[in-house]
Scaffold this active site. Structure first.
Site, PDB file in Angstrom:
ATOM      1  CD  GLU A 236      -2.874  -1.357   2.332  1.00  0.00           C
ATOM      2  OE1 GLU A 236      -2.849  -0.479   3.206  1.00  0.00           O
ATOM      3  OE2 GLU A 236      -3.721  -2.263   2.283  1.00  0.00           O
TER       4      GLU A 236
ATOM      5  CD  GLU B 128      -2.581  -7.204   3.004  1.00  0.00           C
ATOM      6  OE1 GLU B 128      -3.350  -6.478   3.669  1.00  0.00           O
ATOM      7  OE2 GLU B 128      -1.355  -7.025   2.974  1.00  0.00           O
TER       8      GLU B 128
END
Ligand SMILES: *[C@@H]1O[C@H](CO)[C@@H](O)[C@H](O)[C@H]1NC(C)=O
Ligand SMILES: *[C@@H]1O[C@H](CO)[C@@H](O)[C@H](O)[C@H]1NC(C)=O
Ligand SMILES: *[C@@H]1O[C@H](CO)[C@@H](O)[C@H](O)[C@H]1NC(C)=O
Ligand SMILES: *[C@@H]1O[C@H](CO)[C@@H](O)[C@H](O)[C@H]1NC(C)=O
Ligand SMILES: *[C@@H]1O[C@H](CO)[C@@H](O)[C@H](O)[C@H]1NC(C)=O
Ligand SMILES: *[C@@H]1O[C@H](CO)[C@@H](O)[C@H](O)[C@H]1NC(C)=O
Length: 386
Positions: free
Chosen positions: A119, A266
């Site tokens: 991220e 995820e």
């Protein structure tokens, strides 16, 4: 001879069951901020016992990569956020990284992907300017070693890069990141890689302050009068997970890219939380994770891409009790470190068929008012908190 043939047939059938016919797979993330982490050999034994075919590591730990050799498990390794600046600024650092962490283990450890950072755009924006050059340098080093067909390079993004994910058909990337995301997509397209998405209905639900139905977050059927429909496409969204994946497909399309597929790097649900985190409980986690697995292994894509399976890595194998933050952050694991599962869980299709999901139902919040729901979607409440 006949006997052997028959055994071969059964084996093929079994392999088909575990990975599903069109190839949709469920993998698992292995975070290591764990105080009593089992040995790498024990961890691999656990993975095999649960018939896990794909794992993602957050780094390229040498002990873990060695333990995974000849295991039949496909491995995604990670460049840590700390390593990105160095790799992005120096092609020779990138080449050294590939030699040390990838080439050294192939082919006995089946490394098939590199996740560059975690991220990055939303968690370490200062590294964004070198992210794509890091990806490029890693890819060039793979090409030089003739490994570029074996190993794909990409970078996992949070849903936070898409400010208004609903309705999915009008979703788009935050244009502050526009140039970087455009370059990432160009890189993915040119190298035949894929978009890595971290998709967390848990945060979409909890940050929605009650305006999203829990059932929608947990893949449970919605009452016929409360269906969630994209007004432009009239697609029905039966889960927030599907809507998040579709919001990402539409965002990619809005940048005029086609033929890029999404892998969910995820997704999961915490099974325990602090007193202010009531939705992090075993009932919800059991429901979410088992339904997620069933959803992925049915091989269909989201409404806009029905034929593209949503390969997904569950977050995560063990509780990372050493991670800082709220109690829930430490309790996403599906297994205890002694190997027993935190809640009944079927990680493979074969068990799935006989899986017993009764007793997992919990009380959902009163159904949301559709107008409030729209407001929530407009506010872009699906973002994962950083
Ligand atoms: C490694 O994974 C790839 C991709 O699924 C597969 O085609 C290949 O057979 C695997 N290699 C080994 C040695 O298992
Ligand atoms: C887009 O990203 C910028 C930079 O992080 C941020 O300041 C802005 O609030 C975001 N826009 C939206 C609509 O979320
Ligand atoms: C995508 O293509 C359309 C039609 O050619 C064009 O109007 C639009 O500006 C393009 N969008 C981007 C982000 O390049
Ligand atoms: C697979 O899941 C999708 C999304 O929940 C659903 O629309 C579809 O009907 C399912 N397909 C099968 C064969 O169960
Ligand atoms: C494994 O550890 C968990 C959590 O500490 C515990 O509740 C469980 O009883 C243990 N299982 C076995 C088989 O020892
Ligand atoms: C499923 O589990 C529940 C509760 O543990 C039990 O009562 C029920 O008999 C089980 N059903 C099957 C089909 O195993």
């Amino acid at each position: 001879m006949m006997h052997k043939k028959w055994i071969g047939g059964v084996l093929l059938l079994l392999i088909g069951m575990f990975t599903s016919v069109l190839g949709a797979f469920i993998g698992i993330n292995i975070g290591t901020d764990v105080s009593d982490l089992p040995s790498e050999t024990d961890t691999v034994a656990l993975l095999k016992a649960h018939q896990i075919s794909h794992v993602r590591l957050y780094n390229a730990d040498t002990h873990m990569l060695k333990a995974l050799s000849n295991s039949g498990i496909e491995v995604m390794v990670g460049v840590t956020n700390e390593e990105i600046l160095g790799i992005g600024q120096s092609p020779s650092t990138a080449a050294a990284w590939i030699n040390k962490n990838v080439a050294a283990y192939l082919p006995s450890t089946n490394i098939t992907a590199i996740a560059v950072g975690s991220e990055v755009l939303t968690s370490i924006p200062h590294a964004a300017p070198v992210l794509v050059s890091a990806m490029n340098s890693l890819h060039k080093a793979l090409v030089a070693s003739n490994l570029n067909y074996q190993v794909k390079v990409s970078t996992p993004q949070s849903m936070d890069v898409i400010p208004k994910p609903f309705p999915p058909s009008t979703a788009g990337f935050n244009l502050s990141w526009g140039p970087t995301i455009y370059q990432i997509l160009q890189f993915i397209k040119n190298t035949n890689s894929y978009y890595m998405l971290n998709a967390y209905p848990y945060y979409g639900y909890t940050e929605g302050n009650g305006i999203f139905p829990l059932d929608y977050a947990l893949f449970r059927p919605l009452p016929s009068v409360k269906q969630i429909v994209d007004p432009n496409t009239l697609f029905h969204y039966t889960s927030m997970f599907d809507a998040m994946v579709d919001a990402t497909y539409y965002s990619i399309e809005a940048f005029n890219f086609s033929g890029i597929s999404i892998v969910v790097t995820e997704s999961g649900w915490p099974w325990f939380g602090g007193s202010n985190e009531p939705d992090a409980n075993t009932g919800n986690a059991q429901t979410y994770t088992n339904n997620l697995i069933r959803r992925v292994l049915n091989d269909s894509g989201p409404p806009s891409q029905p034929k593209l399976p949503i390969n997904t890595y569950i977050y995560e194998l063990f509780n990372e009790d050493e991670r800082p933050g709220p109690v829930s952050v430490k309790n996403w694991g599906v297994l205890f470190t002694n190997g027993s599962s935190v809640y009944p869980l079927s990680l493979s299709t074969s068990n799935q068929i006989t899986g017993n999901s009764s007793g997992v139902f919990c009380v959902a919040k009163a159904d949301a008012d559709p107008d409030k729901l729209q407001d929530g979607f407009k506010l872009g409440l699906w973002a994962r908190s950083s």
